[in-house]
Design a protein around this motif. Structure first.
Motif, PDB file in Angstrom:
ATOM      1  N   GLY A 225       0.697  -0.655   0.095  1.00 49.73           N
ATOM      2  CA  GLY A 225       0.327  -0.513   0.057  1.00 49.73           C
ATOM      3  C   GLY A 225       0.559   1.190   0.060  1.00 49.73           C
ATOM      4  N   GLU A 226       0.177   2.555   0.003  1.00 50.56           N
ATOM      5  CA  GLU A 226       0.477   3.589   0.261  1.00 50.56           C
ATOM      6  C   GLU A 226       1.173   4.186   1.279  1.00 50.56           C
ATOM      7  OE1 GLU A 226      -0.480   6.622  -1.810  1.00 50.56           O
ATOM      8  OE2 GLU A 226      -0.590   5.090  -3.364  1.00 50.56           O
ATOM      9  N   LEU A 304       4.844  -0.999 -14.047  1.00 52.75           N
ATOM     10  CA  LEU A 304       3.841  -0.915 -14.060  1.00 52.75           C
ATOM     11  C   LEU A 304       3.590  -2.279 -14.683  1.00 52.75           C
ATOM     12  CD1 LEU A 304       3.656   2.560 -16.933  1.00 52.75           C
ATOM     13  CD2 LEU A 304       2.139   2.133 -14.254  1.00 52.75           C
ATOM     14  N   ASP A 307       3.421  -7.804 -11.263  1.00 55.31           N
ATOM     15  CA  ASP A 307       2.841  -7.893 -10.396  1.00 55.31           C
ATOM     16  C   ASP A 307       3.560  -7.136  -9.078  1.00 55.31           C
ATOM     17  OD1 ASP A 307      -0.117  -8.871 -11.127  1.00 55.31           O
ATOM     18  OD2 ASP A 307       1.699 -11.166 -12.203  1.00 55.31           O
ATOM     19  N   SER A 308       2.121  -6.500  -7.560  1.00 60.78           N
ATOM     20  CA  SER A 308       3.146  -6.622  -7.366  1.00 60.78           C
ATOM     21  C   SER A 308       2.283  -6.743  -5.490  1.00 60.78           C
ATOM     22  CB  SER A 308       3.827  -5.399  -6.845  1.00 60.78           C
ATOM     23  OG  SER A 308       2.966  -4.753  -6.980  1.00 60.78           O
ATOM     24  N   CYS A 310       0.186  -4.363  -4.312  1.00 64.29           N
ATOM     25  CA  CYS A 310      -0.072  -3.490  -4.360  1.00 64.29           C
ATOM     26  C   CYS A 310      -1.127  -3.337  -5.479  1.00 64.29           C
ATOM     27  CB  CYS A 310      -0.050  -2.365  -3.678  1.00 64.29           C
ATOM     28  SG  CYS A 310       1.925  -1.611  -3.570  1.00 64.29           S
ATOM     29  N   LYS A 311      -1.035  -4.084  -6.405  1.00 64.24           N
ATOM     30  CA  LYS A 311      -1.749  -3.860  -7.493  1.00 64.24           C
ATOM     31  C   LYS A 311      -1.247  -5.197  -8.806  1.00 64.24           C
ATOM     32  CE  LYS A 311       2.275  -1.779 -10.310  1.00 64.24           C
ATOM     33  NZ  LYS A 311       1.854  -3.330 -11.504  1.00 64.24           N
ATOM     34  N   THR A 312      -2.362  -4.920  -9.470  1.00 64.52           N
ATOM     35  CA  THR A 312      -2.089  -5.915 -11.041  1.00 64.52           C
ATOM     36  C   THR A 312      -1.263  -5.450 -11.551  1.00 64.52           C
ATOM     37  OG1 THR A 312      -4.212  -5.707 -11.242  1.00 64.52           O
ATOM     38  CG2 THR A 312      -3.597  -7.488 -10.269  1.00 64.52           C
ATOM     39  N   LEU A 314      -0.075  -4.332 -15.184  1.00 60.34           N
ATOM     40  CA  LEU A 314      -1.002  -3.970 -16.575  1.00 60.34           C
ATOM     41  C   LEU A 314      -0.011  -4.679 -17.910  1.00 60.34           C
ATOM     42  CD1 LEU A 314      -0.339   0.834 -16.221  1.00 60.34           C
ATOM     43  CD2 LEU A 314      -2.170  -1.451 -15.149  1.00 60.34           C
TER      44      LEU A 314
END
Ligand SMILES: [Fe+2]
Ligand SMILES: [Fe+2]
Length: 353
Positions: A225-226, A304, A307-308, A310-312, A314
């Motif tokens: 997360g942030e 970008l 995978d991580s 906090c995000k899938t 692109l």
């Protein structure tokens, strides 16, 4: 004297057949002797063979000994073959001229066996030493290159494991940087064209771009997360800490080698933005080193598309859309324009999900 001296070859160039025969007689017991009656004939002999030494008559009809020597010194293949001048002309001037043009020695005719053998043996021996030293230097340089590569491997391995052992971010960033460098090696824009050496340094040094992560606490580096503004301020320090690590290496080696200088550029500038909105120094435009602008693209593309927590990831197309949206603000617009042809190859680096 080396046992293998008999294998050394000598080319004697003289328009006087008697002199050629005398020199052959003097030298043939210890050397393989080739005789040439003119400069022109010597040049055609030299097209296929490189002797260990050349004995050259100064005054010959057609191409003179001086002219031939100039040709030899201008030819990369032959420039290091030692040349001894032979002449009947006594006097300082012709001796000086011979040395000025690069001859190693000078024998005045009529020659005597003792002088010819002593001088030839000496220069053949010096040639052997030179070749041995060149070989040693070559081996040492190669070894130094291997040491540099293995240190690089260790350091980039440390950075990779510090981030996330299995993510492959470092290797992929280097692969994208490699593709970008390919585009910049081929561009006809002189401002953006890189030399093969600088390009190679960019690719290798890109693996160190986040070396400063070693000093960032796990709680920040691994945080899903942030980040809070305070945490982000700490995170930003990986650029200057990384630069200090590279500076230590530069100072320790007492050597600002092109590789380390490029590594420093990348480490400190890969988060700078084209419009000056990046960190740590908020520099803008071409004040950001070219290597840092390349790695900014490679690093961002990988973040970008990977995978991580906090995000899938692109897709390639989605990542390129983001990169184009940020062109002119984050990324160098001219560099992006040059790399358009290369970007499709980025999609092939990581298996698409
Ligand atoms: Fe970074
Ligand atoms: Fe990175």
């Amino acid at each position: 004297m080396e046992n293998g001296a008999a294998l050394h070859s000598i080319l004697v160039v003289d328009d006087d057949a008697t002199n050629l025969r005398i020199l052959q007689e003097i030298l043939k017991s210890a050397y393989k002797v080739y005789a040439s009656p003119s400069g022109e004939r010597a040049l055609s002999f030299l097209e296929n063979r490189i002797p260990d030494l050349i004995m050259l008559d100064v005054g010959m009809p057609g191409m003179s000994g001086y002219d031939l020597l100039k040709r030899l010194k201008g030819d990369e293949r032959l420039a290091s073959v030692p040349v001894i001048f032979l002449t009947v002309r006594e006097g300082r001037e012709s001796e000086e001229e011979a040395f000025r043009l690069g001859a190693v020695d000078y024998i005045v005719k009529p020659v005597t066996a003792g002088v010819v053998r002593a001088r030839v043996d000496l220069h053949i021996e010096l040639g052997n030493y030179r070749k041995r030293i060149e070989k040693l230097v070559g081996q040492k340089t190669e070894r130094l290159g291997r040491v540099q590569d293995s240190i690089l491997k260790i350091l980039s391995g440390v950075t990779a494991w510090r981030d996330d052992g299995e993510s492959g971010h470092i290797e992929r960033t280097a692969a994208y940087a490699g593709l970008a460098v390919k585009g910049l090696l081929e561009t006809d824009d002189p401002v953006y064209r890189v030399t093969p050496q600088y390009g190679d340094s960019i690719i290798k040094a890109s693996k160190l771009h986040d070396i400063g992560h070693v000093a960032i606490p796990d709680s920040i580096l691994m945080k899903p997360g942030e980040l809070t503004p305070e945490e982000f301020a700490v995170m930003k320090k990986h650029t200057v800490i990384g630069a200090a690590i590279i500076d230590d290496a530069i100072n320790g080696l007492g050597d600002d080698s092109s590789f380390l200088a490029t590594a420093r550029e990348i480490v400190v500038s890969h988060h700078e933005w084209w419009n000056g909105g990046g960190y740590p120094n908020a520099v803008s435009g071409r004040e950001i080193p070219l290597s840092g602008r390349v790695v900014a693209i490679a690093d961002t593309y990988d973040i970008l598309t990977a995978d991580s927590l906090c995000k899938t990831a692109l897709t390639h197309g989605e990542a390129m859309r983001v990169i184009h949206e940020e062109t002119g603000s984050h990324f160098d617009p001219r560099m992006i324009e040059i790399l358009e042809e290369i970007f499709p190859a980025f999609a092939g680096v990581k298996p698409q999900t």
